[in-house]
Design a protein around this motif. Structure first.
Motif, short mmCIF file in Angstrom:
data_model
loop_
_atom_site.label_atom_id
_atom_site.label_comp_id
_atom_site.label_asym_id
_atom_site.label_seq_id
_atom_site.Cartn_x
_atom_site.Cartn_y
_atom_site.Cartn_z
N ASP A 253 0.86 -1.18 0.00
CA ASP A 253 0.00 0.00 0.00
C ASP A 253 0.90 1.24 0.00
O ASP A 253 2.09 1.15 -0.31
N ASP A 254 0.35 2.39 0.33
CA ASP A 254 1.12 3.64 0.24
C ASP A 254 2.34 3.66 1.15
O ASP A 254 3.35 4.29 0.82
N LEU A 255 2.28 2.97 2.30
CA LEU A 255 3.35 3.09 3.28
C LEU A 255 4.00 1.78 3.69
O LEU A 255 5.05 1.79 4.33
N VAL A 274 7.54 2.65 5.50
CA VAL A 274 8.09 4.00 5.32
C VAL A 274 7.27 5.05 6.07
O VAL A 274 7.47 6.24 5.88
N LYS A 275 6.38 4.59 6.95
CA LYS A 275 5.55 5.53 7.69
C LYS A 275 6.40 6.24 8.75
O LYS A 275 7.00 5.59 9.61
N PRO A 276 6.46 7.57 8.72
CA PRO A 276 7.23 8.29 9.74
C PRO A 276 6.49 8.35 11.07
O PRO A 276 5.26 8.11 11.13
N ALA A 277 7.22 8.62 12.15
CA ALA A 277 6.59 8.73 13.47
C ALA A 277 5.54 9.82 13.47
O ALA A 277 4.48 9.69 14.09
N ASN A 278 5.83 10.90 12.78
CA ASN A 278 4.89 12.01 12.65
C ASN A 278 4.48 12.10 11.18
O ASN A 278 5.32 12.33 10.31
N MET A 279 3.19 11.93 10.91
CA MET A 279 2.73 11.92 9.52
C MET A 279 2.97 13.25 8.81
O MET A 279 2.96 13.31 7.57
N LEU A 318 13.31 -6.65 8.48
CA LEU A 318 12.66 -5.41 8.08
C LEU A 318 13.58 -4.69 7.09
O LEU A 318 14.67 -4.26 7.44
N CYS A 319 13.13 -4.61 5.84
CA CYS A 319 13.99 -4.12 4.77
C CYS A 319 13.81 -2.63 4.52
O CYS A 319 13.56 -2.19 3.39
N ASP A 320 13.88 -1.83 5.57
CA ASP A 320 13.76 -0.39 5.39
C ASP A 320 15.00 0.20 4.71
O ASP A 320 14.95 1.29 4.15
N THR A 321 16.12 -0.51 4.80
CA THR A 321 17.32 -0.06 4.10
C THR A 321 17.45 -0.86 2.81
O THR A 321 17.40 -2.09 2.84
#
Length: 513
Positions: A253-255, A274-279, A318-321
């Protein structure tokens, strides 16, 4: 001569294809009103190219099967021996359809969930059955489509001429006794029950008794939902992709991107977030994701900033990188209000061998080599002629249209859609200059007009587009008109042949070369 070889100038390695109309399904008659639910929203060939699936905004999945490859029977060698001209003209026929998704309502979020099919992906076949995944904004379903024999009882239990009531006999051939039978075939006297030990069949059997015979007269296709993968996405699903291991798939989805096992419906692993702590700090979203065609540990996803990230599932859970990042640097002084909007990638596709990735943004197609992250190896201008009209396109939201792209099975050509039901085919082999514009109609080449020396109207003088209404047709670089209300968003290339299928509203057009 004299030891010096003179080589001729190399010819175009891939001469342009001559495209011909093959078939159309769902063609509208003149004046027929277009129903919103009939608009095609997804197209997908299976790996063999013998089956084609489409999804529409009404939540239906329609399957087509190829007929020309098995119409004549016999092997290719036998047909050649008969001097039979083998036609490579691809022909499909309607196979079946089923309702994949229904409109729903999320009561917790007070949100309507559309039934529109966003993506379809074929899975591995087994035991003659077809399997596929389909998804709307929130729910993924795993379907099995199989031929079932319709069984019918062709003979009744008893001789109809001697039956009375609910299967009783008018007279009995079991005994010469004058005992009467009940309506259900039993004796009124329990002591004389036919199940007693002294009962014996007469020689030659009982002529009036017939065993039922079950026969299969015809077959029908049955679609059955085997599994439902739900409640795993807070945002709208934009992609699903099968893994080459045949056991897992991803949904994006988007994030977030989730990894599923086909056998497990109540659990998925979040592999990209990719969802940031603060949207308020959100700067980009995921727009498309796809597994590598042969390496089960690799997948790529694109973003709204025009970048593509290649990730390796072996590196971490978790493949954030990412392991590789593909993006093109902006030219100095080229930035404008629309730069980020038109840079957003709407679709990515791996080539058949997994070496190249094709991406589509609003203006261009780009071909990337996964071994070279400095920039695309080729860039194809799809609708550069719309650049002067970006303001109008932004006002009527057309600038957010998501066009798909596809590669040929041999990797020599790429294709994508545009407005006025046009699609473009480009040659991507070294030295190729092929760039063909086709129209989704029975005469695909009718837009091929020579470029006028002096266009009758310059792009800057085109009538302003009416906001959020019926757009006025403009004129492209070749002097042809274009219409923003008719857009060709979805198309697919046959995996083994030069055959393209594309969707123009509710009509499915097929072409071959």
């Amino acid at each position: 001569m004299n030891g010096v070889e003179v080589s001729a100038a190399p010819a175009d390695p891939t001469p342009p294809l001559e495209w011909k109309f093959s078939q159309v399904f769902g063609e509208r008659t003149a004046g027929e009103e277009l129903q919103e639910v009939d608009i095609i929203s997804a197209i997908e060939f299976d790996k063999t190219g013998d089956h084609l699936a489409t999804g529409d905004r009404g939540g239906r999945v329609v399957l087509f099967e190829r007929t020309d490859s098995k119409a004549h029977g016999g092997s290719r060698r036998d047909l050649e021996r008969m001097d039979y001209a083998i036609s490579r003209h691809p022909e499909f026929r309607y196979k079946t359809e089923f309702q994949s998704h229904e409109p729903e309502f999320d009561y917790l979020k007070s949100l309507e969930i559309e039934e529109k099919i966003n993506k379809i992906r074929w899975c591995q076949t087994a035991n003659g059955a077809l399997f596929l995944l389909s998804t709307n904004d929130k729910t993924i379903k795993y379907w099995k489509v199989q031929e079932k024999k319709v069984k019918k009882i062709s003979e009744v239990n008893i001789d109809p001429s001697k039956a009375v009531g609910n299967g009783g006999f008018a007279s009995s051939s079991v005994s010469s006794s004058s005992r009467s039978y009940l309506v259900n075939g039993g004796y009124p006297d329990r002591s004389s029950n036919c199940l007693s030990n002294d009962f014996s069949f007469p020689p030659g059997g009982i002529p009036s008794l017939h065993l039922p015979v079950v026969t299969s007269h015809e077959t029908s296709l049955m679609a059955r939902c085997r599994r439902v993968y739900a409640h795993a996405h807070d945002y709208h699903i934009n992609s699903i992709s099968n893994n080459s291991d045949g056991e897992t798939f991803i949904s994006a989805d988007d994030l977030r991107i989730n990894l599923w096992n086909l056998e497990i419906i109540n659990q998925s692993f979040n592999i990209v977030d990719v969802k940031p702590a603060n949207m308020e700090d959100l700067t980009e979203v995921i727009t498309s994701a796809e597994f590598h065609p042969s390496h089960c540990n690799m997948l790529a996803y694109s973003s709204s900033k025009g970048s593509i990230r290649l990730i390796d599932l072996r590196q971490s859970a978790l493949c954030d990188t990412h392991s590789k990042l593909f993006e093109e640097q902006e030219a100095p002084g080229s930035r404008s209000f629309f730069t980020e909007v038109i840079a957003s990638i709407s679709d990515i596709k791996f080539g058949k061998d997994g070496r190249y990735i094709l991406s589509r943004d609003y203006m261009t197609l780009k071909l990337w080599d996964i071994n070279m992250d400095s920039g695309p190896v080729s860039t194809f201008q799809v609708q550069e002629h719309l650049r002067p009209k970006l303001c109008d396109l932004y006002e009527n939201d057309s600038i957010f249209d998501k066009f798909e792209c596809c590669l040929s099975g041999d990797g020599l050509r790429v294709a994508t859609g545009s407005y006025s039901n046009l699609f473009r085919v480009f040659g991507c082999a070294a030295g190729s200059t092929e760039a063909t514009t086709l129209e989704a109609s029975k005469n695909p080449m009718r837009r091929q007009v020579p470029t006028p020396a002096r266009p009758s109207r310059s792009l800057g003088s085109i009538t302003r587009v009416v906001r959020r209404g019926a757009e006025s047709p403009g004129v492209d670089a070749n002097g042809n008109s274009y219409d923003f209300t008719t857009k060709l968003l979805h198309l697919a290339w046959h995996p083994t042949e030069n055959s393209v299928t594309c969707a123009a509203a509710n009509s499915l057009y097929m072409y071959y070369a």
